[in-house]
Scaffold this motif. Sequence first.
Motif, PDB file in Angstrom:
ATOM      1  N   LEU A  17      18.310  54.663   7.576  1.00 64.64           N
ATOM      2  CA  LEU A  17      18.135  53.321   8.132  1.00 64.64           C
ATOM      3  C   LEU A  17      17.635  53.453   9.571  1.00 64.64           C
ATOM      4  CD1 LEU A  17      18.656  50.490   6.938  1.00 64.64           C
ATOM      5  CD2 LEU A  17      20.851  50.494   8.137  1.00 64.64           C
ATOM      6  N   ASN A  18      16.464  52.889   9.853  1.00 63.54           N
ATOM      7  CA  ASN A  18      15.842  53.072  11.162  1.00 63.54           C
ATOM      8  C   ASN A  18      16.711  52.601  12.316  1.00 63.54           C
ATOM      9  OD1 ASN A  18      13.524  54.148   9.991  1.00 63.54           O
ATOM     10  ND2 ASN A  18      12.481  52.166   9.867  1.00 63.54           N
ATOM     11  N   ALA A  19      17.483  51.541  12.096  1.00 68.45           N
ATOM     12  CA  ALA A  19      18.302  50.989  13.172  1.00 68.45           C
ATOM     13  C   ALA A  19      19.351  51.968  13.691  1.00 68.45           C
ATOM     14  CB  ALA A  19      19.005  49.714  12.679  1.00 68.45           C
ATOM     15  N   LEU A  20      19.704  52.966  12.879  1.00 64.96           N
ATOM     16  CA  LEU A  20      20.720  53.932  13.289  1.00 64.96           C
ATOM     17  C   LEU A  20      20.149  55.126  14.002  1.00 64.96           C
ATOM     18  CD1 LEU A  20      22.874  53.934  10.014  1.00 64.96           C
ATOM     19  CD2 LEU A  20      23.298  52.659  12.117  1.00 64.96           C
ATOM     20  N   GLY A  21      18.822  55.238  14.022  1.00 60.37           N
ATOM     21  CA  GLY A  21      18.168  56.397  14.614  1.00 60.37           C
ATOM     22  C   GLY A  21      18.157  56.387  16.136  1.00 60.37           C
TER      23      GLY A  21
ATOM     24  N   ARG B  19      27.223  59.291   6.231  1.00 60.00           N
ATOM     25  CA  ARG B  19      26.174  60.196   5.735  1.00 60.00           C
ATOM     26  C   ARG B  19      25.043  60.337   6.729  1.00 60.00           C
ATOM     27  NH1 ARG B  19      22.225  57.649   1.561  1.00 60.00           N
ATOM     28  NH2 ARG B  19      21.392  56.974   3.579  1.00 60.00           N
ATOM     29  N   ASP B  20      24.723  59.226   7.425  1.00 62.23           N
ATOM     30  CA  ASP B  20      23.612  59.219   8.370  1.00 62.23           C
ATOM     31  C   ASP B  20      24.025  59.586   9.790  1.00 62.23           C
ATOM     32  OD1 ASP B  20      21.746  56.459   6.836  1.00 62.23           O
ATOM     33  OD2 ASP B  20      22.010  58.559   6.270  1.00 62.23           O
ATOM     34  N   GLY B  21      25.218  60.143   9.953  1.00 57.24           N
ATOM     35  CA  GLY B  21      25.617  60.703  11.245  1.00 57.24           C
ATOM     36  C   GLY B  21      26.444  59.822  12.140  1.00 57.24           C
ATOM     37  N   CYS B  22      26.827  58.626  11.676  1.00 54.25           N
ATOM     38  CA  CYS B  22      27.662  57.748  12.498  1.00 54.25           C
ATOM     39  C   CYS B  22      29.085  58.303  12.604  1.00 54.25           C
ATOM     40  CB  CYS B  22      27.695  56.343  11.915  1.00 54.25           C
ATOM     41  SG  CYS B  22      26.111  55.481  11.997  1.00 54.25           S
TER      42      CYS B  22
ATOM     43  N   LEU C  93      16.178  46.816   0.792  1.00 56.88           N
ATOM     44  CA  LEU C  93      16.446  47.821   1.814  1.00 56.88           C
ATOM     45  C   LEU C  93      17.773  48.527   1.536  1.00 56.88           C
ATOM     46  CD1 LEU C  93      15.554  49.151   4.412  1.00 56.88           C
ATOM     47  CD2 LEU C  93      16.568  47.261   5.697  1.00 56.88           C
ATOM     48  N   LEU C  94      18.746  47.776   1.020  1.00 58.61           N
ATOM     49  CA  LEU C  94      20.035  48.374   0.657  1.00 58.61           C
ATOM     50  C   LEU C  94      19.860  49.422  -0.442  1.00 58.61           C
ATOM     51  CD1 LEU C  94      23.129  48.582   0.580  1.00 58.61           C
ATOM     52  CD2 LEU C  94      23.156  46.535  -0.877  1.00 58.61           C
ATOM     53  N   GLU C  95      19.011  49.118  -1.418  1.00 57.69           N
ATOM     54  CA  GLU C  95      18.772  50.076  -2.500  1.00 57.69           C
ATOM     55  C   GLU C  95      18.162  51.368  -1.966  1.00 57.69           C
ATOM     56  OE1 GLU C  95      15.749  49.106  -5.482  1.00 57.69           O
ATOM     57  OE2 GLU C  95      17.139  49.853  -6.993  1.00 57.69           O
TER      58      GLU C  95
ATOM     59  N   VAL D  42      19.728  41.489  15.151  1.00 55.28           N
ATOM     60  CA  VAL D  42      20.508  41.884  13.970  1.00 55.28           C
ATOM     61  C   VAL D  42      19.561  42.492  12.934  1.00 55.28           C
ATOM     62  CG1 VAL D  42      21.888  41.047  12.022  1.00 55.28           C
ATOM     63  CG2 VAL D  42      22.279  40.142  14.327  1.00 55.28           C
ATOM     64  N   THR D  43      19.923  43.618  12.385  1.00 57.88           N
ATOM     65  CA  THR D  43      19.133  44.234  11.310  1.00 57.88           C
ATOM     66  C   THR D  43      19.564  43.649   9.978  1.00 57.88           C
ATOM     67  OG1 THR D  43      18.872  46.304  12.533  1.00 57.88           O
ATOM     68  CG2 THR D  43      18.519  46.388  10.147  1.00 57.88           C
ATOM     69  N   ALA D  44      18.653  42.946   9.314  1.00 59.04           N
ATOM     70  CA  ALA D  44      18.946  42.330   8.017  1.00 59.04           C
ATOM     71  C   ALA D  44      18.692  43.352   6.914  1.00 59.04           C
ATOM     72  CB  ALA D  44      18.074  41.098   7.806  1.00 59.04           C
ATOM     73  N   VAL D  45      19.764  43.888   6.359  1.00 62.71           N
ATOM     74  CA  VAL D  45      19.646  44.875   5.276  1.00 62.71           C
ATOM     75  C   VAL D  45      19.724  44.108   3.962  1.00 62.71           C
ATOM     76  CG1 VAL D  45      20.559  46.998   4.267  1.00 62.71           C
ATOM     77  CG2 VAL D  45      20.749  46.597   6.741  1.00 62.71           C
ATOM     78  N   HIS D  46      18.568  43.671   3.472  1.00 62.36           N
ATOM     79  CA  HIS D  46      18.508  42.882   2.235  1.00 62.36           C
ATOM     80  C   HIS D  46      18.625  43.791   1.019  1.00 62.36           C
ATOM     81  CE1 HIS D  46      14.399  44.358   1.918  1.00 62.36           C
ATOM     82  NE2 HIS D  46      14.211  43.942   3.170  1.00 62.36           N
ATOM     83  N   ARG D  47      18.566  43.213  -0.176  1.00 59.97           N
ATOM     84  CA  ARG D  47      18.807  43.960  -1.413  1.00 59.97           C
ATOM     85  C   ARG D  47      17.869  45.163  -1.581  1.00 59.97           C
ATOM     86  NH1 ARG D  47      21.642  42.891  -6.106  1.00 59.97           N
ATOM     87  NH2 ARG D  47      20.834  43.857  -8.005  1.00 59.97           N
TER      88      ARG D  47
END
Length: 343
Positions: free
Chosen positions: A339-343, A238-241, A329-331, A322-327
């Motif tokens: 997700l900023n890490a994918l930008g 969805r985010d372009g990956c 941030l996942l929501e 490592v980007t920690a995608v906690h609960r």
Amino acid sequence: MLNEAVLLESRSLREGVVARTEVLERVKALSLLPDDIHVTTAMVAAYFEVGVEAVKSLVKDHRDELRANGYRLLTGTELRSFKDLSQIQSRTPSLAIFSRRAVLNVAMLLRDSEVARQVRTYLLDMEYMARTAPVDNSVHSPADSLDDHIDRRITHILGTAVVPMFNALIENSGEHRKELIALRQDIQRVERRLCHHHTRLRRLEGPRKDRPLAGVMAAIDAMNGSEFEEHIAGLLRRDGCTDVVVRGGHGDRGVDITGRTPDGRPVVVQCKRFAPHNSVTSPDVQKFLGAAKVLHKADVALYVATCPFTRDALNISAEGGVTAVHRGLLEAWSAGTALNALG
């Protein structure tokens, strides 16, 4: 993908929200027996606008779960005592009764009812609001919803009984007329404030265009491991990956998903479906860090979990890239935030 249907499939999820019986009255008025606690099978069927046989069939399939939430089949002495206490006129040899929790349980199981569907949607929406609402210990408490129900009943009684009673007293009183008029004004002022409070509450609870889908984490918690990995893969796409591949359990070499960010950098993901009360620890992150950076030489490494991370785990994640995608941030990510890490 994220909707009220998750309640139909997950008993553990139903158990987590079955105490929120106030949603029944907010979707539709629920008529109760004279004891003001229970309803019969026919009354349950009337509430959900289905046939009695549909309710009986559901009870047959989920009897143990419903019993745990207040469903009972009364016979013999117990039935006679209940009839006497509740002033029920019935000659049947048995009587099935449901508590409010049992009625809500039915709502989470009954498929062919629009009313039940509305209850499930409202229920997940309340679950989302409860977890995302700002904390205000000076105002809010677990009894807030009950207080609102009491406020509405008081408002109704004030308007339909107390004020008319004062009108009659004022009309037939001479000596205390002035005092009675003042008391009536005070009561009408309380009635207006309660009405204003209820209107404001309904406005705050109403749908908003900027609010994410109801029950985001409830839906994710109901997924199995494979479904969760596919969900995360879907968010990446969805985010372009690109080149997103789910590898979990099949020669994954320490990662569950691989792909490339929108600008072409290698990305790897570790997915962990832990219970919300658990935490991702530093050894978990260290193991993933080695696989991500050494084996896969990834530029972007995401550790996605349905629970929090310990402080040490967050520190190691930050130090190792490592980007920690906690609960939380996942929501937000699942509800549409990039997700900023994918930008």
